[in-house]
Design a protein around this motif. Structure first.
Motif, PDB file in Angstrom:
ATOM      1  N   ALA A  39       0.841  -1.201   0.000  1.00  0.00           N
ATOM      2  CA  ALA A  39       0.000   0.000   0.000  1.00  0.00           C
ATOM      3  C   ALA A  39       0.874   1.248   0.000  1.00  0.00           C
ATOM      4  N   GLY A 103       1.521  11.915  -9.097  1.00  0.00           N
ATOM      5  CA  GLY A 103       0.929  10.878  -8.251  1.00  0.00           C
ATOM      6  C   GLY A 103      -0.427  11.358  -7.755  1.00  0.00           C
ATOM      7  N   THR A 104      -1.012  10.600  -6.843  1.00  0.00           N
ATOM      8  CA  THR A 104      -2.363  10.933  -6.367  1.00  0.00           C
ATOM      9  C   THR A 104      -2.393  12.278  -5.646  1.00  0.00           C
ATOM     10  N   SER A 105      -1.397  12.535  -4.793  1.00  0.00           N
ATOM     11  CA  SER A 105      -1.392  13.794  -4.030  1.00  0.00           C
ATOM     12  C   SER A 105      -1.396  14.979  -4.990  1.00  0.00           C
ATOM     13  N   HIS A 133      -6.965   9.359   3.605  1.00  0.00           N
ATOM     14  CA  HIS A 133      -5.590   9.847   3.470  1.00  0.00           C
ATOM     15  C   HIS A 133      -5.569  11.379   3.442  1.00  0.00           C
ATOM     16  N   ALA A 135      -3.925  13.210   1.710  1.00  0.00           N
ATOM     17  CA  ALA A 135      -3.869  13.691   0.325  1.00  0.00           C
ATOM     18  C   ALA A 135      -5.257  14.000  -0.217  1.00  0.00           C
ATOM     19  N   THR A 187     -12.907   8.217  -1.415  1.00  0.00           N
ATOM     20  CA  THR A 187     -11.792   7.273  -1.563  1.00  0.00           C
ATOM     21  C   THR A 187     -12.379   5.915  -1.930  1.00  0.00           C
ATOM     22  N   HIS A 191      -6.938   3.393   2.937  1.00  0.00           N
ATOM     23  CA  HIS A 191      -5.523   2.994   2.997  1.00  0.00           C
ATOM     24  C   HIS A 191      -5.099   2.463   4.368  1.00  0.00           C
ATOM     25  N   ASP A 215     -10.454   9.070  -5.259  1.00  0.00           N
ATOM     26  CA  ASP A 215      -9.060   8.744  -4.960  1.00  0.00           C
ATOM     27  C   ASP A 215      -8.931   7.228  -5.070  1.00  0.00           C
ATOM     28  N   ALA A 217      -6.048   5.531  -5.306  1.00  0.00           N
ATOM     29  CA  ALA A 217      -4.651   5.144  -5.066  1.00  0.00           C
ATOM     30  C   ALA A 217      -4.526   3.691  -4.619  1.00  0.00           C
ATOM     31  N   GLN A 218      -5.491   3.214  -3.817  1.00  0.00           N
ATOM     32  CA  GLN A 218      -5.380   1.850  -3.283  1.00  0.00           C
ATOM     33  C   GLN A 218      -6.256   0.845  -4.026  1.00  0.00           C
ATOM     34  N   SER A 238      -1.890   6.747  -8.449  1.00  0.00           N
ATOM     35  CA  SER A 238      -0.414   6.795  -8.513  1.00  0.00           C
ATOM     36  C   SER A 238       0.103   5.559  -9.237  1.00  0.00           C
ATOM     37  N   HIS A 240       3.128   4.223  -8.916  1.00  0.00           N
ATOM     38  CA  HIS A 240       4.025   3.373  -8.112  1.00  0.00           C
ATOM     39  C   HIS A 240       3.278   2.348  -7.268  1.00  0.00           C
ATOM     40  N   LYS A 241       1.979   2.601  -6.983  1.00  0.00           N
ATOM     41  CA  LYS A 241       1.219   1.625  -6.191  1.00  0.00           C
ATOM     42  C   LYS A 241       0.608   0.537  -7.080  1.00  0.00           C
TER      43      LYS A 241
END
Ligand code: PMP
Length: 404
Positions: A39, A103-105, A133, A135, A187, A191, A215, A217-218, A238, A240-241
């Motif tokens: 995560a 990225g997400t932020s 999060h 973010a 979200t 997270h 969001d 991201a996860q 993002s 990278h996740k």
């Protein structure tokens, strides 16, 4: 022991999973290490690394500049990546756009400042999560403060949360939606708690006209995600996740509610290698099968929560109903966070690291949570195995009765 369903899933997918795990060079290099912090960031399959190397060693040039073959090939790769993302999100519309961000932020901040800010007037309201999060809270609060400096006062209203089920409280939501509600941020998967927040219910409550920003991201890369089904207006995530390189992410915009989404100002050269990795990661995840990836990760989490629920000194955070062994309530998707009654989370993090088990033990950037409010977060991806979960459980069991 896990419920038969979870055991079935892990059995059915065992050889499929082994073949996938073998494709991660970092895991092959460190077979003794259990990486349970996906995560935070996910590991990268060889196909993604190869796509980046190939790009940088064959056609690397700047994008949208230059008419020589490498430059036009690079531009085509970036455009193809936008289409790849749309396809990955199940987007069949013709008006949507994909903008690359870091990225997400960054993406959520861009939606707030570049798209939402110019539309809001005095007395308008936005509904955003206060317990997800940071973010997905800070950009909306900063937007309120920026507008206030210009004499425009907006209200940032907390999205109601149902403590029992762990997701948003769609029954309480109507009481905070008003005629001045202009925007909602949500979200997809929490997270810290690993709960799927059931955002489809939010659309049902807020009606057809209010833009919703997701969001993801996860959730991106952890299971199928369809913007047609969710009817959200923005999806921010993002790379990278989702097994792509760090430093790249995307904002997908539907462009149906409100003005067309565009980043303001001069954004300069994008992260071309990162964008290439994003498309390659999505190809890899699709080939692997996102529905099975979700089934695998959820089964690993069920094995973990079942094991933890047998430890007297441990409390799993979030929805408690989902922890019963035969629970029909949603199970945790890829993330389980817990606290030991007597051993501090950061101490437990060190004990686990000593055993080659990598987890995150801190306050998890959760909005509203103090930095000293610690917990251990275990987060899995498709390369993780039931044996790694059992190793972690064994260490936690050894801590029974211990005190820091
Ligand atoms: N939203 C959620 C739900 C997250 O889990 C994270 C990363 N932990 C972020 C946003 C921020 O992502 P990034 O650090 O990649 O910008």
């Amino acid at each position: 022991m896990s419920t038969p369903t979870e055991t079935d899933v892990l059995g059915r997918l065992a050889s499929w999973q082994r073949a996938l795990r073998d494709q991660f060079p970092i895991l092959a290099r460190h077979p003794e290490m259990a990486y349970l912090d996906s995560a935070a960031t996910a590991q990268k399959p060889a196909a993604v690394l190869k796509a980046v190397t190939e790009f940088l060693t064959t056609i690397n040039a700047n994008v949208g500049r230059g008419s020589y073959p490498w430059a036009t090939a690079t531009t085509s790769r970036v455009e193809a990546a936008r289409e790849r993302i749309k396809a990955g999100l199940g987007d069949t519309g013709s008006d949507s756009t994909v903008e690359f961000v870091s990225g997400t932020s960054h993406g959520l901040r861009v939606v707030a400042q570049d798209w939402l800010a110019p539309q809001l007037g005095d007395g308008d309201e936005i509904i955003v999560p206060f317990g997800d999060h940071q973010a997905n809270l800070r950009p909306w609060q900063d937007l309120r403060d920026t507008l206030a400096q210009r004499g425009i006062r907006i209200q940032v209203v907390p999205m109601p949360v149902d403590i029992a089920s762990g997701d948003y409280d769609h029954r309480a939501l109507p009481s905070v939606v008003t005629a001045r509600t202009r925007f909602v941020a949500v979200t997809h998967v929490h997270h810290v708690f690993g709960a799927n927040m059931n955002v489809h219910r939010v659309r049902e409550v807020v009606g057809p006209d209010v833009p919703i920003c997701l969001d993801a991201a996860q959730s991106v890369g952890h299971g199928p995600l369809s913007v047609a089904e969710l009817d959200v207006d923005f999806v921010v995530f993002s790379g990278h996740k989702m097994m792509a390189a760090p430093g790249v992410g995307a904002v997908w915009a539907r462009n149906r509610r409100g003005p067309r989404f565009a980043m303001r100002g001069w954004s300069g050269t994008p992260n071309t290698a990162g964008i290439v990795s994003l498309a390659a990661a999505w190809d890899w995840l699709d080939r692997a099968g996102l529905a099975d990836i979700r089934a695998w990760n959820t089964a690993l989490c069920a094995r973990l929560t079942d094991g933890l629920s047998r430890c007297h000194d441990v409390r799993v955070l979030g929805c408690q109903d989902s922890l019963a062994l035969d629970s029909q309530v949603q199970r945790r998707e890829s993330i389980v966070t817990f606290r030991h009654e007597h051993v501090r989370a950061d101490d437990l993090g060190f004990v686990l690291a000593d055993e080659g088990i990598m987890v995150r033990a801190d306050s998890h950037c959760q909005a509203g949570r103090a930095s000293e409010d610690l917990a251990v977060r275990v987060s899995v991806h498709v390369y993780n195995t039931p044996e790694e979960i059992d190793r972690l459980l064994e260490v936690v069991r050894r801590c029974e009765g211990m005190r820091s």
